[in-house]
Every structure is written in C-alpha cells, then in structure tokens.
Design a protein around this motif. Structure first.
Motif, short mmCIF file in Angstrom:
data_model
loop_
_atom_site.label_atom_id
_atom_site.label_comp_id
_atom_site.label_asym_id
_atom_site.label_seq_id
_atom_site.Cartn_x
_atom_site.Cartn_y
_atom_site.Cartn_z
N UNK A 1 -15.71 -32.01 -0.67
CA UNK A 1 -15.28 -32.84 0.52
C UNK A 1 -16.31 -34.08 0.39
N UNK A 2 -16.02 -35.13 0.49
CA UNK A 2 -16.99 -36.30 0.48
C UNK A 2 -17.97 -36.35 -0.68
N UNK A 3 -17.92 -35.83 -1.71
CA UNK A 3 -18.77 -35.96 -2.69
C UNK A 3 -19.78 -34.81 -2.70
N UNK A 4 -19.36 -33.67 -1.90
CA UNK A 4 -20.18 -32.41 -2.08
C UNK A 4 -19.39 -31.28 -2.31
N UNK A 5 -19.80 -30.41 -2.88
CA UNK A 5 -19.42 -29.11 -3.38
C UNK A 5 -19.43 -27.83 -2.29
N UNK A 6 -18.70 -27.35 -1.93
CA UNK A 6 -18.46 -26.14 -0.94
C UNK A 6 -17.90 -25.01 -1.58
N UNK A 7 -18.47 -24.01 -1.42
CA UNK A 7 -17.92 -22.55 -1.96
C UNK A 7 -17.61 -21.87 -0.83
N UNK A 8 -16.69 -21.01 -1.31
CA UNK A 8 -16.07 -20.00 -0.01
C UNK A 8 -16.04 -18.47 -0.64
#
Length: 145
Positions: free
Chosen positions: A109-116
């Motif tokens: 999202x918006x060039x950033x990596x998020x992990x769930x």
C-alpha cells in the motif's frame, strides 16, 4: 518453585516475549521466514530467499533470491523491509499488540509492504487499510519502546 515458574511463564502474553523489532519465529532469526522482501516489490509475489544472499539487519537475518535484490535492500532497507517489523499489521492496528506475520498474506500500500497473520485477518485489514495504517503507525512506536 518450578511449578510457580511454569505458571508465570504460561500466563505471560505473547507481547511480553515479542521485544524484537523484526518478527522471526521462536526458533529462527529469519525475517519473513526466509522470503525475499525485495521480491514483493520487483516480482509482485513472495519468493523464497537463497542462503547465498543474506544480510543482517535489526538483529534478524534477511534472505534474498538474487544478488540484485540483496544489493537493493542494502542500499535502502527501510524502503523494502515490511512495516511493523513483519508482525501482523492488523494486530498492531486493531489490537495494539504483536501477532506473528505470514509472509504469504501480504499487500503493498503506497509503496510499503504489510504482512498479516492469515487470510481472514488480511481480509479484515483490507476493509479499511487507510484507517488500519493510521492506527498501527500510532501504536507501533509504543509497542517497540
């Protein structure tokens, strides 16, 4: 005495153990379970790293699938490292707590990596990513300090 110690250890929350800034499993120091964090950005999917291309960053070992990806990370690790250290982004947001992250449940999202944590939690995350990012950005500094 041993019984008392066991009871105390069993009643402690996960967050009391999760003091490392980067999520790694209990018996490993691999960030993202050995997946190449740069590959999410350049290949658009999780790719397992290779033990020929590793580096240490924030007390974790990071694996990469190629020399090029390793070099990209070394030039700008903050650009490629997952937000909230690879812990579950939804848990940091909604629960103000740590939870493990599954490198197969990811989003950029918006060039950033998020992990769930898992697929169901990722679906909750995706219902309002902007809200969750705002909340997690506020919660994260308090969790790691």
């Amino acid at each position: 005495m041993k019984k008392l110690l066991a009871i105390v250890l069993l009643t402690m929350s996960f967050s009391s153990w999760a003091q490392d800034e980067i999520y790694t499993s209990f018996f490993s120091d691999k960030a993202l379970s050995g997946y190449d964090t740069v590959a999410y950005f350049v290949e658009g999917k999780p790719v397992k790293g290779d033990s020929d291309y590793v580096t240490e960053y924030k007390e974790a070992t990071w694996y990469f699938s190629s020399k090029e990806n390793l070099e990209k990370f070394l030039r700008d690790p903050e650009k490629y490292a997952p937000q909230y250290g690879g812990y579950c982004a939804w848990a940091v947001s909604a629960k103000n707590d740590f939870a493990s992250g599954d490198p197969l449940q990811w989003s950029i999202v918006d060039g950033k990596l998020y992990i769930n944590y898992n697929k169901e939690i990722k679906e909750k995350w995706e219902q309002d990513t902007a809200l969750h990012i705002r909340q997690a950005d506020e919660n994260w500094p308090k969790l790691i300090n």
